[in-house]
Write an enzyme that holds these catalytic residues in place. Structure first.
Site, PDB file in Angstrom:
ATOM      1  N   SER A 171       0.825  -1.213   0.000  1.00  0.00           N
ATOM      2  CA  SER A 171       0.000   0.000   0.000  1.00  0.00           C
ATOM      3  C   SER A 171       0.851   1.251   0.000  1.00  0.00           C
ATOM      4  O   SER A 171       1.974   1.267   0.538  1.00  0.00           O
ATOM      5  CB  SER A 171      -0.904   0.003   1.242  1.00  0.00           C
ATOM      6  N   TYR A 222      -2.500   0.448   9.891  1.00  0.00           N
ATOM      7  CA  TYR A 222      -2.627  -0.251   8.607  1.00  0.00           C
ATOM      8  C   TYR A 222      -1.349  -0.106   7.797  1.00  0.00           C
ATOM      9  O   TYR A 222      -0.786  -1.092   7.298  1.00  0.00           O
ATOM     10  CB  TYR A 222      -3.814   0.296   7.819  1.00  0.00           C
ATOM     11  N   LYS A 256       1.434  -3.099   6.720  1.00  0.00           N
ATOM     12  CA  LYS A 256       1.857  -3.408   5.356  1.00  0.00           C
ATOM     13  C   LYS A 256       3.377  -3.334   5.221  1.00  0.00           C
ATOM     14  O   LYS A 256       4.002  -4.160   4.537  1.00  0.00           O
ATOM     15  CB  LYS A 256       1.180  -2.459   4.369  1.00  0.00           C
TER      16      LYS A 256
END
Length: 326
Positions: free
Chosen positions: A117, A141, A145
């Site tokens: 991402s 998040y 990643k």
């Protein structure tokens, strides 16, 4: 050649499954349906319902289907919500990736394409993001990643002298929108396009989350990339890994031309022919002001290109969502 797509019943994963099939790479889907839909899996594609946290199931799926590579899409993908649910985010994205790698090692599967991402960069202080930019994720998040990339890198180092050295690449992508198949659409409760579509279908006014960002019109700026282009890049990456061709450890799938949320809203009104003025709400936590990336490396190696205009992105997404509502 058979490729396992974790999260293959989701919006992005289902497009990757279709692209793999079109390229003659036999896909297999593993998905717990926490956010995916079994109906998104095409007829004839093997589907296993289960979690990537179930190591025995992952290994069994790899062995029974003769899998030669994994496209690891499954994960918890909501940056804003991850601020409130960090432990859940790490369990799904970090532990989940570790389990997939462990099962791959046990089954002798040595190729992985990791869906990473743009969130790994946080809020960059440059006009265009390149792959070597320092990583400063602004949410759990994004952190999860980045840790996933580290896990894959470290496993590649650890297996370098083995009979099955891990070959890998991570694809860092941005706001994925549109539809490449009228039967598949984005069902996320947090992404901009489906939020606007749902509001318009329900007769509500779409919302903008924050208009005080440090951008020209006050709304945050992002790369918006079409899901069909994203899927195609995953397939080329899989083919390069399978063929033993050189490949970079990470690629940005960026547009090089950012769009603001306001510009997206203008396109929404234009394409849907629904006249509206969006309602402005508070910012969501974890959302940076601007992220726009080059896609030069991906263009060189993965045939990456942005083949859709913003109006085509809106149109394909809107048509798929309206079809589902009929």
């Amino acid at each position: 050649m058979s490729w396992l797509v974790t999260g293959g019943a989701g919006y992005i994963g289902a497009h990757i499954v279709r692209a793999l099939s079109a390229a003659g790479l036999s896909p297999v889907v593993l998905d717990d349906l926490s956010s995916g839909h079994e109906g998104f899996v095409p007829d004839g594609v093997p589907f296993v319902r289960g979690s990537i946290l179930d190591r025995d199931l992952v290994e069994q799926t790899l062995r029974e289907n003769g899998v030669t590579g994994v496209i690891h899409v499954a994960g918890y993908k909501y940056a804003g919500v991850s601020v409130k649910r960090p432990l859940h985010t790490y369990a799904q994205n970090v532990e989940g990736t570790r389990v997939v790698l462990e099962a791959m090692a046990a089954a002798g599967v040595a190729n992985i394409v990791f869906s990473s991402s743009a969130a790994v960069y946080g809020t960059p202080d440059v006009a265009l993001v390149t792959e070597d930019l320092p990583k400063r994720p602004a949410s759990p998040y994004g952190e999860s990643k980045l840790i996933g990339e580290w896990l894959i890198r470290d496993q590649a180092v650890a297996t370098a002298e083995s009979d099955a050295p891990l070959r890998h690449t991570s694809l860092r992508y941005f706001n994925v929108v549109g539809s490449g198949d009228p039967t598949v659409y984005d069902t996320s409760p947090h992404n901009l396009f489906p939020l606007v579509f749902e509001a318009l279908i329900d007769g509500r006014t779409p919302k903008i989350f924050g208009d005080d960002y440090d951008t020209p019109d006050g709304t945050n700026v992002r790369d918006y990339v079409h899901v069909a282009d994203i899927a195609a890049a995953h397939v080329v990456a899989a083919q390069r890994l399978e063929g033993g061709e050189p490949i970079e450890p990470a690629y940005n799938l960026g547009s090089q031309n950012g769009l603001s949320v306001k510009q997206i809203m203008d396109a929404m009104a234009r394409v849907t022919a629904v006249d509206f003025t969006p309602e402005v709400s508070a910012r969501r936590p974890g959302d940076p002001d601007r992220i726009v990336a080059t896609g030069d490396l991906a263009a060189r190696d993965l045939d990456w290109a942005n083949r859709f205009t913003v109006d085509e992105m809106v149109r394909t997404g809107w048509e798929a969502r309206r079809r589902a509502a009929e």
